[in-house]
Scaffold this motif. Structure first.
Motif, PDB file in Angstrom:
ATOM      1  N   SER A 263      53.932  62.104  24.665  1.00 16.88           N
ATOM      2  CA  SER A 263      55.109  61.431  25.209  1.00 16.88           C
ATOM      3  C   SER A 263      54.855  59.931  25.240  1.00 16.88           C
ATOM      4  CB  SER A 263      55.409  61.943  26.620  1.00 16.88           C
ATOM      5  OG  SER A 263      54.294  61.714  27.485  1.00 16.88           O
ATOM      6  N   PHE A 264      55.932  59.151  25.343  1.00 13.08           N
ATOM      7  CA  PHE A 264      55.785  57.691  25.288  1.00 13.08           C
ATOM      8  C   PHE A 264      56.892  57.011  26.067  1.00 13.08           C
ATOM      9  CE2 PHE A 264      58.871  58.580  22.020  1.00 13.08           C
ATOM     10  CZ  PHE A 264      59.734  57.490  22.064  1.00 13.08           C
ATOM     11  N   VAL A 265      56.641  55.767  26.457  1.00 12.74           N
ATOM     12  CA  VAL A 265      57.663  54.861  26.980  1.00 12.74           C
ATOM     13  C   VAL A 265      57.459  53.520  26.287  1.00 12.74           C
ATOM     14  CG1 VAL A 265      58.565  53.614  28.976  1.00 12.74           C
ATOM     15  CG2 VAL A 265      57.825  55.986  29.230  1.00 12.74           C
ATOM     16  N   ASP A 266      58.527  52.999  25.679  1.00 11.16           N
ATOM     17  CA  ASP A 266      58.490  51.703  24.996  1.00 11.16           C
ATOM     18  C   ASP A 266      59.042  50.657  25.960  1.00 11.16           C
ATOM     19  OD1 ASP A 266      58.630  49.519  23.351  1.00 11.16           O
ATOM     20  OD2 ASP A 266      59.698  50.513  21.725  1.00 11.16           O
ATOM     21  N   LEU A 267      58.180  49.769  26.463  1.00 11.76           N
ATOM     22  CA  LEU A 267      58.571  48.750  27.428  1.00 11.76           C
ATOM     23  C   LEU A 267      59.016  47.487  26.689  1.00 11.76           C
ATOM     24  CD1 LEU A 267      55.640  49.199  29.966  1.00 11.76           C
ATOM     25  CD2 LEU A 267      57.935  50.173  30.079  1.00 11.76           C
ATOM     26  N   GLY A 268      60.273  47.082  26.917  1.00 11.69           N
ATOM     27  CA  GLY A 268      60.837  45.961  26.158  1.00 11.69           C
ATOM     28  C   GLY A 268      61.186  46.417  24.761  1.00 11.69           C
ATOM     29  N   CYS A 269      61.989  47.479  24.664  1.00  8.10           N
ATOM     30  CA  CYS A 269      62.206  48.174  23.385  1.00  8.10           C
ATOM     31  C   CYS A 269      63.159  47.450  22.441  1.00  8.10           C
ATOM     32  CB  CYS A 269      62.703  49.592  23.633  1.00  8.10           C
ATOM     33  SG  CYS A 269      64.317  49.668  24.459  1.00  8.10           S
ATOM     34  N   GLY A 270      63.855  46.409  22.916  1.00  8.28           N
ATOM     35  CA  GLY A 270      64.731  45.634  22.029  1.00  8.28           C
ATOM     36  C   GLY A 270      65.838  46.466  21.413  1.00  8.28           C
TER      37      GLY A 270
ATOM     38  N   ASP B 203      64.730  48.214  28.295  1.00  7.26           N
ATOM     39  CA  ASP B 203      64.855  46.787  27.994  1.00  7.26           C
ATOM     40  C   ASP B 203      65.841  46.167  28.967  1.00  7.26           C
ATOM     41  OD1 ASP B 203      63.969  45.003  25.395  1.00  7.26           O
ATOM     42  OD2 ASP B 203      65.760  44.231  26.377  1.00  7.26           O
ATOM     43  N   VAL B 204      65.676  44.879  29.210  1.00  5.17           N
ATOM     44  CA  VAL B 204      66.521  44.171  30.162  1.00  5.17           C
ATOM     45  C   VAL B 204      67.954  44.030  29.657  1.00  5.17           C
ATOM     46  CG1 VAL B 204      66.014  41.868  29.240  1.00  5.17           C
ATOM     47  CG2 VAL B 204      66.573  42.127  31.673  1.00  5.17           C
ATOM     48  N   ARG B 205      68.131  44.147  28.342  1.00  9.41           N
ATOM     49  CA  ARG B 205      69.460  43.911  27.769  1.00  9.41           C
ATOM     50  C   ARG B 205      69.797  44.953  26.727  1.00  9.41           C
ATOM     51  NH1 ARG B 205      70.895  40.866  23.398  1.00  9.41           N
ATOM     52  NH2 ARG B 205      68.779  40.038  23.251  1.00  9.41           N
ATOM     53  N   LYS B 206      70.947  45.560  26.881  1.00 11.02           N
ATOM     54  CA  LYS B 206      71.423  46.559  25.921  1.00 11.02           C
ATOM     55  C   LYS B 206      71.818  45.872  24.620  1.00 11.02           C
ATOM     56  CE  LYS B 206      74.918  50.179  25.374  1.00 11.02           C
ATOM     57  NZ  LYS B 206      76.046  50.894  26.012  1.00 11.02           N
TER      58      LYS B 206
ATOM     59  N   GLU C 258      67.226  52.761  28.309  1.00 15.05           N
ATOM     60  CA  GLU C 258      67.665  52.319  29.626  1.00 15.05           C
ATOM     61  C   GLU C 258      67.747  50.794  29.674  1.00 15.05           C
ATOM     62  OE1 GLU C 258      65.109  53.816  32.656  1.00 15.05           O
ATOM     63  OE2 GLU C 258      65.288  55.907  32.018  1.00 15.05           O
ATOM     64  N   GLU C 259      68.854  50.290  30.235  1.00 16.64           N
ATOM     65  CA  GLU C 259      69.013  48.850  30.422  1.00 16.64           C
ATOM     66  C   GLU C 259      68.563  48.505  31.838  1.00 16.64           C
ATOM     67  OE1 GLU C 259      72.411  45.379  29.837  1.00 16.64           O
ATOM     68  OE2 GLU C 259      73.017  47.441  30.265  1.00 16.64           O
TER      69      GLU C 259
ATOM     70  N   ILE D  96      71.256  38.233  30.544  1.00 16.39           N
ATOM     71  CA  ILE D  96      72.084  37.586  29.526  1.00 16.39           C
ATOM     72  C   ILE D  96      71.198  36.608  28.773  1.00 16.39           C
ATOM     73  CG2 ILE D  96      74.075  36.103  29.087  1.00 16.39           C
ATOM     74  CD1 ILE D  96      75.315  37.223  31.657  1.00 16.39           C
ATOM     75  N   GLU D  97      71.038  36.842  27.485  1.00 16.10           N
ATOM     76  CA  GLU D  97      70.137  36.027  26.681  1.00 16.10           C
ATOM     77  C   GLU D  97      70.707  34.623  26.489  1.00 16.10           C
ATOM     78  OE1 GLU D  97      67.454  36.667  22.701  1.00 16.10           O
ATOM     79  OE2 GLU D  97      69.499  37.417  22.682  1.00 16.10           O
TER      80      GLU D  97
END
Length: 643
Positions: free
Chosen positions: A265-272, A291-294, A308-309, A478-479
């Motif tokens: 299993s895995f979790v991608d942190l900051g998956c873009g 990721d912080v932004r969808k 997940e956003e 918001i980028e």
């Protein structure tokens, strides 16, 4: 012995550079032969020249063939020295990017003669049943000869040049050997440059990587056609395919080594954009991306891809005790925290991180060692973080279209589970020591509400408990666009008109504005252009990434910026370019951009240049007046399920 090609060159070093260059061609032929994924080396040993006949016999080369080969190898060598000659013998097996040979295996028997400065390549084809066939027509030798002091000649000899067979993979074309390989060998020999990093794919079996990469590339290549983001689809799709391939092979090897059957299993942190999560999930690994932004593309993956956003803050709220692997793929400000989060999630949690932008725990990374490249120093820093967190850290280099391709892997711990309290103390102390500046602002919750607390370094910086990442600044949801694209249109237009007018005026001043001809303007350095602008304008541009130069390059319709010099762009030059010089990647990209935006923007030259546009309306990609303008549309395509 027929000599087909030679290159003369000067070099003050000894023959060590030659052998270093030959080793690159032996061990990493894929760096120059792009149809190869790599090679697998076997049977490396030293042998006497007299033993060579028997060794060739064991590889399916009969006595009659051996005699011809030995005669070729012995050309120019005095026979009385044969007994003293010691050769370095090895076998390499080619791994093509695309399997074009079926079950037949293509190998090279390689003989390095250190005494006479020559290396010979004997190609052998081996069937699935183990029957070997020597392709005598393709035996070749590379020979280094000393001419004078500091002067050398590199020669390419062939056993039977008239009968050479070429397929472009294991057997390159002769002009390629002489025109591409020999110059590369000379360059490698004279540069004598050693890489700061490990060789590519050093932790994986290259043949497994090659097979899986081709499978995944074929499976996900359609993603390029439906990519809705503004980023380059080919780069991002195939880069993520390559990263996914690396992880899938790495995890497959781990399962085989540990005797596991359940996929990790895995979790991608900051998956873009989430594509890596999508591929890994499709290939049977349970996991998710945060990721912080969808991104736009998230809606196109389907319900099997979990994204997940959420803004990730290093704390007990973002630990993953039930997860096997944490991934940081260009995770920016999260990069140094990923080994920490993995270490604190569980003793069995592992991580993979591919660093890109340079961040410390609490802000931008500050350089400390000027003798290293900035990238090398940062990789060493993340490796140090990993080691302090208790991981046995491994470094590797990915095969991706990026300059930042060094990854770090933490698969196991350097301490026992019983030593976890002591290991946690080391982590805690190290992170506190990395806090910079006069203090950090910490937000701490209590029953009466939230309050801000400012901690000096004389106090305990880390809040023991759930908020152990206090002071960390996550990316804004918001980028913020800082590439000059969000600047007010009238502000940009004013700068463009000012700079263009100055360039056109230079041509008049220098007598280049001949009546009846189109004024191409003069040229100015970026520094000289900056001197044309007011201080307030420069202060606004200073806040943008790349500043003035980025603004000028963004307005490529009007300007051409090369070597730090700014010119008026003459679109006639591109239109009249000879056919033989077209078809480059830059041309292809420009054609794609223009075709997608044809007549959707006004022609600056038609409106502002004193002589108008140098092209006729039907030849120009931009609109000559309101009647020539058309709306810009780009429909969002639906993505098919990859399963």
């Amino acid at each position: 012995m027929p000599k087909l090609f030679e290159i003369k060159f000067a070099d003050k070093s000894n023959t060590g550079g030659f052998w270093s260059a030959i080793d690159v061609w032996i061990k990493k032929p894929h760096v120059v032969n792009k149809r190869l994924c790599g090679v697998k080396e076997t049977q490396s040993k030293n042998v006497g020249f007299e033993e060579l006949g028997n060794i060739l016999l064991t590889h399916g080369i009969d006595t009659s063939e051996s005699k011809d080969v030995l005669t070729f190898l012995n050309s120019g060598v005095e026979l009385e020295h044969d007994k003293e000659r010691l050769l370095s013998f090895c076998v390499r097996t080619f791994i093509p990017k695309v399997n074009c040979y079926g079950t037949t295996v293509h190998k090279d028997i390689i003989l390095k003669d250190l005494n006479t400065q020559r290396v010979s390549f004997l190609p052998v084809e081996e069937s699935e049943e183990g029957t070997a066939f020597l392709r005598k027509n393709n035996i070749y030798q590379i020979h280094l000869l000393a001419e004078k002091t500091d002067e050398w000649t590199l020669e390419l000899h062939l056993m039977r040049p008239d009968d050479w067979f070429s397929d472009g993979v294991a057997y390159p074309k002769l002009p390629w050997l002489g025109g591409e390989l020999l110059p590369k060998l000379v360059r490698w020999a004279t540069e004598s440059k050693t890489s700061e990093f490990k060789s590519t794919l050093s932790l994986l079996p290259v043949e497994k990587y090659s097979i899986m990469y081709q499978q995944l590339k074929d499976k996900y290549k359609e993603m390029v056609k439906v990519w809705p983001e503004v980023t380059n689809p080919e780069k991002f799709v195939f880069e993520d395919v390559a990263i996914a391939t690396y992880l899938l092979v790495l995890w497959g090897e781990e399962r085989a080594e540990k005797g596991l059957t359940v996929k990790q299993s895995f979790v991608d942190l900051g998956c873009g954009n989430g594509l890596l999560v999508h591929i890994l999930s499709n290939e049977g690994h349970p996991g998710k991306g945060i990721d912080v932004r969808k991104r736009k593309i998230w809606d196109m993956y389907g319900p099997q891809t979990h994204l997940e956003e959420t803004a990730i803050t290093p704390s007990d709220s973002f630990l993953f005790p039930g997860t096997d692997w944490l991934i940081g793929n260009h995770s920016d400000e999260l990069t140094p925290w990923i080994p920490v989060i993995a270490a604190r999630s569980s003793f069995s949690c592992r991580y993979f991180v591919l660093p890109c932008c340079f961040f410390d725990f609490y802000g931008k990374y500050q350089r400390r060692h000027c003798k290293k490249s900035q990238y090398k120093e940062y990789i060493d820093f993340i490796s140090e973080v990993s080691t302090v967190c208790g991981f046995n850290t491994e470094e590797d280099c990915l095969r991706i279209p990026s300059t930042k391709r060094v990854c770090l892997v933490g698969k196991s711990r350097s301490y026992q589970l019983s030593d976890e309290p002591q290991a946690e103390e080391w982590r805690d102390k190290y992170i506190q020591g990395r806090q910079t500046g006069s203090g950090v602002t910490v937000r701490e919750s209590n029953a009466e509400g939230e309050a801000e607390h400012h901690h000096d370094h004389s106090e305990t910086d880390r809040i023991h408990g759930t908020n152990w990442g206090a002071g960390f600044q996550p990316r804004e949801r918001i980028e913020t666009v800082r590439n000059c694209a969000a600047l007010p249109r009238d502000f940009v237009d004013g700068i463009v008109l000012c700079v263009a007018t100055s360039l056109l005026g230079l041509a008049r001043d220098e007598g280049g504005d001949v009546p009846g001809t189109w004024n191409t303007g003069g040229r100015l350095s970026v520094r000289e252009v900056a001197e044309l602008l007011e201080q307030e304008t420069l202060q606004v541009l200073k806040k943008e990434c790349g500043g003035l130069q980025t603004l000028l390059k963004n307005n490529h319709q009007v300007f051409r910026v090369e070597g730090g010099m700014v010119h008026i762009r003459d679109w006639r030059v591109q239109a009249q370019r000879p056919r033989g010089l077209q078809g480059t990647r830059a041309d292809s990209k420009r054609k794609h951009l223009i075709s997608g935006a044809l007549k959707t923007r006004a022609c600056w030259f038609h409106a502002h240049h004193p002589h108008g546009c140098p092209l006729q309306a039907e030849e120009c990609a931009f609109a000559h007046g309101p009647d020539d303008l058309r709306p810009s549309t780009r429909p969002l395509k639906k993505m098919k399920n990859s399963n």
